[in-house]
Motif scaffolding. Structure first.
Motif, PDB file in Angstrom:
ATOM      1  N   LEU A  42       0.830  -1.201   0.000  1.00  0.00           N
ATOM      2  CA  LEU A  42       0.000   0.000   0.000  1.00  0.00           C
ATOM      3  C   LEU A  42       0.868   1.257   0.000  1.00  0.00           C
ATOM      4  CD1 LEU A  42      -2.859   1.167   0.094  1.00  0.00           C
ATOM      5  CD2 LEU A  42      -2.735   1.088   2.599  1.00  0.00           C
ATOM      6  N   PRO A 157      -3.883   1.990   7.307  1.00  0.00           N
ATOM      7  CA  PRO A 157      -3.867   2.839   6.115  1.00  0.00           C
ATOM      8  C   PRO A 157      -3.701   4.314   6.454  1.00  0.00           C
ATOM      9  CG  PRO A 157      -6.082   2.023   6.530  1.00  0.00           C
ATOM     10  CD  PRO A 157      -5.166   1.282   7.448  1.00  0.00           C
ATOM     11  N   VAL A 174     -11.084   4.935   3.268  1.00  0.00           N
ATOM     12  CA  VAL A 174     -10.040   3.944   3.514  1.00  0.00           C
ATOM     13  C   VAL A 174      -9.950   3.614   5.009  1.00  0.00           C
ATOM     14  CG1 VAL A 174      -8.046   5.508   3.817  1.00  0.00           C
ATOM     15  CG2 VAL A 174      -7.715   3.246   2.830  1.00  0.00           C
ATOM     16  N   ALA A 177     -13.092   1.411   5.703  1.00  0.00           N
ATOM     17  CA  ALA A 177     -12.873   0.058   5.194  1.00  0.00           C
ATOM     18  C   ALA A 177     -11.882  -0.697   6.062  1.00  0.00           C
ATOM     19  CB  ALA A 177     -12.374   0.112   3.748  1.00  0.00           C
ATOM     20  N   GLY A 178     -10.826  -0.009   6.528  1.00  0.00           N
ATOM     21  CA  GLY A 178      -9.863  -0.657   7.418  1.00  0.00           C
ATOM     22  C   GLY A 178     -10.515  -1.141   8.703  1.00  0.00           C
ATOM     23  N   LEU A 229     -15.062   0.414  -0.327  1.00  0.00           N
ATOM     24  CA  LEU A 229     -13.894   0.569  -1.185  1.00  0.00           C
ATOM     25  C   LEU A 229     -14.272   0.853  -2.634  1.00  0.00           C
ATOM     26  CD1 LEU A 229     -11.704  -2.313   0.269  1.00  0.00           C
ATOM     27  CD2 LEU A 229     -11.119   0.119   0.303  1.00  0.00           C
ATOM     28  N   ASP A 277     -11.167  -7.582  -1.028  1.00  0.00           N
ATOM     29  CA  ASP A 277     -11.015  -6.294  -0.361  1.00  0.00           C
ATOM     30  C   ASP A 277      -9.566  -5.803  -0.413  1.00  0.00           C
ATOM     31  OD1 ASP A 277     -13.681  -6.314   0.238  1.00  0.00           O
ATOM     32  OD2 ASP A 277     -13.434  -6.936   2.320  1.00  0.00           O
ATOM     33  N   LEU A 281      -8.242  -2.432  -2.119  1.00  0.00           N
ATOM     34  CA  LEU A 281      -7.478  -1.451  -1.352  1.00  0.00           C
ATOM     35  C   LEU A 281      -6.211  -1.046  -2.088  1.00  0.00           C
ATOM     36  CD1 LEU A 281      -7.115   0.168   1.270  1.00  0.00           C
ATOM     37  CD2 LEU A 281      -6.032  -1.857   2.282  1.00  0.00           C
ATOM     38  N   ARG A 284      -6.973   1.079  -5.141  1.00  0.00           N
ATOM     39  CA  ARG A 284      -7.376   2.430  -4.779  1.00  0.00           C
ATOM     40  C   ARG A 284      -6.273   3.184  -4.037  1.00  0.00           C
ATOM     41  NH1 ARG A 284     -12.101   3.689  -7.505  1.00  0.00           N
ATOM     42  NH2 ARG A 284     -13.715   2.133  -7.173  1.00  0.00           N
ATOM     43  N   ILE A 288      -5.788   7.252  -1.369  1.00  0.00           N
ATOM     44  CA  ILE A 288      -6.099   7.072   0.055  1.00  0.00           C
ATOM     45  C   ILE A 288      -5.968   8.365   0.848  1.00  0.00           C
ATOM     46  CG2 ILE A 288      -5.410   4.665  -0.022  1.00  0.00           C
ATOM     47  CD1 ILE A 288      -2.903   5.460   1.594  1.00  0.00           C
TER      48      ILE A 288
END
Length: 289
Positions: A42, A157, A174, A177-178, A229, A277, A281, A284, A288
């Motif tokens: 990431l 993230p 983000v 979602a985390g 996401l 997922d 992530l 995307r 972020i």
């Protein structure tokens, strides 16, 4: 099976090798490697420099090691009581004191490595690590056991985003979602041992749901994370995003239906949705922050 303070005996070389292996096994190597690799990837997709990406990965690695060792050291007596095999401390491959020393050493390294990524980035990451330690030491056996996972996974993230030039705050989607991935990870982590935990008096949130309730709920936060996401970032979701969300929903529903006859179906489905997922992530990653 040994006691928590026991270590395997033998020749000096054999004893050293067994202890090193036991220490490696006690850190929960699978999650440690997976989380560290994901955050390193990431960091790359988000646009961190090579040097900053290495620093980010080192901070995440030491934090995850400290949490894994803390977990096994603290749970050693309960693991023995539950008759769990494959736990190095409970099996006597390494003493609990050695694991505690490793946990605190990793934590001591994590602090400067995190702060070296920036004050805000370091503070956020250390807050996530602190939440994970709170889970290991106290919250695991309470109805709030989900909260440290949500905080810890949301912090990761955010840590990457705050480590970018200018220290931008991460996008809401983000972090959300985390947190959802963290709740799903909590259900997934607990499910294989839930009956043994219940036998030894552990009453965390998944345990209060019961084995069937936890199994059926497991894919839900992961599917919601998929939706966040796909739909959270600005602009249209695109064909790949829409297809990924559809796959996540279909797999989760299939797991829930098949889980009535095959207990592991929901768990397997949840793992598949989690993979979707993670891919979303990383795709995307450039947005972020």
């Amino acid at each position: 099976m040994g006691t928590p303070e026991q270590s395997t005996t033998g020749g000096p070389a054999v004893g050293w090798a067994v202890r090193v292996g036991g220490l490696a096994g006690a850190c929960h190597p699978g999650p440690v490697v997976a989380v560290t690799a994901l955050m390193a990837a990431l960091a790359v997709t988000a646009g961190q420099s090579a040097a900053r990406g290495v620093l980010t990965a080192a901070a995440v690695l030491t934090g995850q090691l400290s949490v894994g060792w803390c977990n096994d050291a603290f749970d050693a007596r309960r693991d023995v009581a539950a008759g769990r095999r494959g736990k190095p401390v409970a099996d006597g491959a390494i003493g609990v004191t050695e694991v505690w020393v490793a946990a605190y050493a990793a934590l001591a390294l994590c602090v400067p490595l995190s702060l070296a990524c920036g004050l805000w980035a370091g503070a956020v990451h250390l807050a996530g690590v602190a939440a994970a330690w709170a889970y290991d030491l106290r919250l695991k056996a309470t109805a709030w056991s989900w909260a440290p996972y949500a905080v810890g996974f949301a912090a990761l993230p955010a840590f990457v985003a705050l480590g970018l030039p200018g220290q931008p705050w991460p996008a809401w989607w983000v972090v959300t979602a985390g947190a959802l991935l963290g709740i799903g990870a909590h259900l997934g982590d607990v499910l294989p041992d839930i009956r043994g935990d219940l036998a030894t008096g552990v009453r965390g949130w998944p345990h209060r749901l019961g084995p069937d309730g936890a199994r059926l709920l497991l894919p839900v936060p992961l599917v919601i994370a998929s939706a966040v996401l796909v739909l959270g970032p600005a602009g249209p979701p695109g064909g790949r995003g829409t297809a990924a969300l559809a796959v996540a929903v279909v797999v989760a529903v299939a797991g829930a239906v098949l889980g009535r006859r095959w207990e592991r179906a929901a768990f397997v489905a949840a793992v598949a949705v989690a993979v979707v997922d993670v891919a979303l992530l990383l795709l995307r990653g450039t947005g972020i922050a």
